[in-house]
Design an enzyme around this catalytic site. Structure first.
Site, mmCIF file in Angstrom:
data_model
loop_
_atom_site.group_PDB
_atom_site.id
_atom_site.type_symbol
_atom_site.label_atom_id
_atom_site.label_comp_id
_atom_site.label_asym_id
_atom_site.label_seq_id
_atom_site.Cartn_x
_atom_site.Cartn_y
_atom_site.Cartn_z
ATOM 1 C CD1 TRP A 150 -1.202 -2.252 2.410
ATOM 2 C CD2 TRP A 150 -2.647 -1.868 0.766
ATOM 3 N NE1 TRP A 150 -2.041 -3.333 2.328
ATOM 4 C CE2 TRP A 150 -2.933 -3.120 1.325
ATOM 5 C CE3 TRP A 150 -3.440 -1.416 -0.293
ATOM 6 C CZ2 TRP A 150 -3.980 -3.928 0.876
ATOM 7 C CZ3 TRP A 150 -4.467 -2.216 -0.742
ATOM 8 C CH2 TRP A 150 -4.730 -3.459 -0.171
ATOM 9 C CG HIS A 195 2.598 0.277 4.328
ATOM 10 N ND1 HIS A 195 2.970 -1.014 4.624
ATOM 11 C CD2 HIS A 195 2.890 0.460 3.021
ATOM 12 C CE1 HIS A 195 3.491 -1.586 3.541
ATOM 13 N NE2 HIS A 195 3.443 -0.715 2.558
ATOM 14 C CG ASP A 200 7.668 1.661 0.785
ATOM 15 O OD1 ASP A 200 8.176 0.657 0.273
ATOM 16 O OD2 ASP A 200 6.438 1.826 0.879
ATOM 17 N NE ARG A 221 10.819 0.900 -2.202
ATOM 18 C CZ ARG A 221 10.689 1.432 -3.406
ATOM 19 N NH1 ARG A 221 11.210 0.847 -4.445
ATOM 20 N NH2 ARG A 221 10.005 2.551 -3.565
ATOM 21 C CG HIS A 264 9.672 -3.519 -0.368
ATOM 22 N ND1 HIS A 264 9.124 -2.653 0.554
ATOM 23 C CD2 HIS A 264 11.008 -3.350 -0.292
ATOM 24 C CE1 HIS A 264 10.092 -1.979 1.151
ATOM 25 N NE2 HIS A 264 11.256 -2.387 0.644
ATOM 26 C CG HIS A 272 7.148 -1.627 4.757
ATOM 27 N ND1 HIS A 272 6.538 -0.420 4.488
ATOM 28 C CD2 HIS A 272 7.444 -2.176 3.546
ATOM 29 C CE1 HIS A 272 6.474 -0.238 3.182
ATOM 30 N NE2 HIS A 272 7.027 -1.294 2.586
ATOM 31 C CG ASP A 325 5.379 -4.158 1.291
ATOM 32 O OD1 ASP A 325 4.657 -3.153 1.202
ATOM 33 O OD2 ASP A 325 6.615 -4.109 1.255
ATOM 34 C CG HIS A 371 3.527 -5.366 -3.298
ATOM 35 N ND1 HIS A 371 4.767 -4.960 -2.875
ATOM 36 C CD2 HIS A 371 2.903 -4.254 -3.739
ATOM 37 C CE1 HIS A 371 4.885 -3.655 -3.035
ATOM 38 N NE2 HIS A 371 3.756 -3.199 -3.553
ATOM 39 C CG HIS A 421 1.797 -1.473 -8.095
ATOM 40 N ND1 HIS A 421 2.234 -2.744 -7.850
ATOM 41 C CD2 HIS A 421 2.111 -0.750 -6.982
ATOM 42 C CE1 HIS A 421 2.801 -2.799 -6.645
ATOM 43 N NE2 HIS A 421 2.744 -1.594 -6.103
ATOM 44 C CG ASP A 428 0.929 1.007 -4.165
ATOM 45 O OD1 ASP A 428 0.823 -0.027 -3.489
ATOM 46 O OD2 ASP A 428 1.962 1.325 -4.753
#
Length: 418
Positions: free
Chosen positions: A21, A26, A71, A74, A84, A153, A157, A163, A186, A190
């Site tokens: 998300w 999240h 995130d 990353r 993820h 997290h 995910d 995902h 996506h 999200d």
């Protein structure tokens, strides 16, 4: 051995794939998790997260503010990008949903969200053991801190269906329209579907619920009313009898891969983590046991890609030629967008402001697509499952039960007072 419910989880009678998300999803999942924590869990978690509020009217700390930490990291920890998500090579929704399929997972072997959940859980389990023995150094506390933020997290995910598929970078390559606004499949899942759902929450949920436990976990955010609705109508309502099954794990064929001995420095922590992740293939035998089972939990979430997430029309003229080309797999995950920013893209009536059109692109803000998702409470159920399963894992790791009977009562939800 018969399947059994996660014995330290909180839920049964109180009567969880995103990630994932965007920021809102999240944080919502983390807030739902916090509602379901055993009272003894938060002090330990706040110590690991290195934050304790001095305000006596609020919890010592909140999970939601750190839910998007992974995130943001990353781009500094490039090696963590593949952790993820997970995608099957043979996966091609809406026609075929293979999890994982005969050729296994896409991307780096073991470098996926299922193996990552298993590994950070193992690391935290070791930190609890060594912490009780008084043997955690400052470096080891930092390692546990990062592992906990990753776990919060990654559990989010795992509950976002796109995902879990390897097709078209989880839908990032598939342009669509949503209320006339150009986006991709996506990004729609999200954040845009959640943003629209926030606009449709009944006004009565702007007021506090008659539940101190729920209200205590809220932070005065733009999505508080949404959490209240999910809890009141979903967790305490339509899903009350299902929730024990959300925490059920079948007995695996063999023991899962364990982390190595607890590291003595951050560098050693990540060196060990990478080694263990390289060994975890992401299949059930490697990630699941009878208490924590990311592969088992993710399988029906992945199936949603064929059931409703991936429109069949994307493989039919004129929309089958609108796929983006040239996008790298490394950029497959979403950008972290603030909930207020997502809502700013909508007018007062809850319709998205029109962006530049190309195409032709498939419009998905329709009764048949977004309307069906809303009517079936698909997004809300996924967020609830993510939060409740996260709470179950955290209770397993950190709860200080007086005896087995108390743990049993909590697993049945008999000690939950909403």
């Amino acid at each position: 051995m018969l399947p059994r419910i996660l014995t330290v989880a909180v839920l049964a009678g109180c009567t969880t794939s995103v990630a994932a998300w965007g920021a809102a999803g999240h944080e919502i999942a983390a807030t739902i998790a916090q509602i379901h924590l055993h009272p003894s869990v938060l002090p330990t978690m706040c110590e690991i997260l290195n934050f304790t509020s001095k305000n006596p009217n609020e919890p010592q700390c909140h999970l939601a503010p750190v839910a998007t930490w992974a995130d943001k990291l990353r781009y500094k920890m490039r090696w963590s990008a593949s952790l993820h998500y997970v995608g099957a090579v043979d996966d091609h929704p809406s026609q075929t949903c293979a999890f994982p399929g005969t050729r296994g997972w896409a991307g780096k072997q073991g470098g996926n969200v299922l193996g990552a959940i298993r590994n950070v859980t193992n690391i935290l389990e070791d930190s609890v053991y060594y912490g009780k023995a008084g043997k955690l150094s400052a470096y080891e506390y930092d390692a546990a801190n990062e592992a906990l933020k990753f776990l919060i997290h990654f559990m989010g995910d795992m509950h976002m269906p796109l995902h879990l598929t390897g097709r078209d970078r989880g839908g990032n390559s598939d342009k669509v329209l949503f209320s006339g606004r150009q986006t991709n499949l996506h990004s729609l899942w999200d954040g845009l579907l959640i943003a629209k759902a926030l606009r449709s929450v009944p006004r009565k949920y702007l007021q506090p619920l008659p539940s101190p436990k729920i209200e205590y976990a809220l932070r005065g955010t733009i999505y508080d009313s949404y959490v209240r609705m999910i809890m009141w109508e979903g967790v305490l309502g339509k899903w009350a009898n299902e929730i024990p099954s959300w925490l059920t794990c079948p007995a695996p064929a063999r023991s899962h891969v364990r982390a190595l001995s607890f590291p003595s420095s951050i560098a050693e922590f990540w060196q060990q983590a990478l080694f263990v992740w390289s060994r975890v293939t992401g299949a059930m035998d490697d990630t699941d046991d009878d208490l924590i089972c990311p592969y088992h939990w993710a399988t029906p979430i992945h199936a949603l890609n064929c059931a409703i997430v991936w429109p069949k029309a994307l493989d039919e003229p004129p929309y089958n030629n609108t796929r983006l080309d040239g996008a790298s797999a490394a950029s497959s995950h979403h950008e972290c967008v603030d909930p207020a920013t997502e809502l700013a893209q909508m007018d007062r009536a809850g319709h998205f402001l029109a962006g530049p059109k190309g195409g032709p692109y498939l419009e998905l803000d329709t009764p048949e697509y977004s309307g069906a998702i809303s009517k079936q409470w698909i997004i809300e159920k996924l967020l609830a499952q993510a939060g409740i399963r996260l709470a179950g894992v955290l209770n397993y790791l950190f709860a200080d039960f007086e005896d087995a009977e108390e743990a049993k009562l909590w697993s049945r939800g008999l000690r939950i007072d909403f």
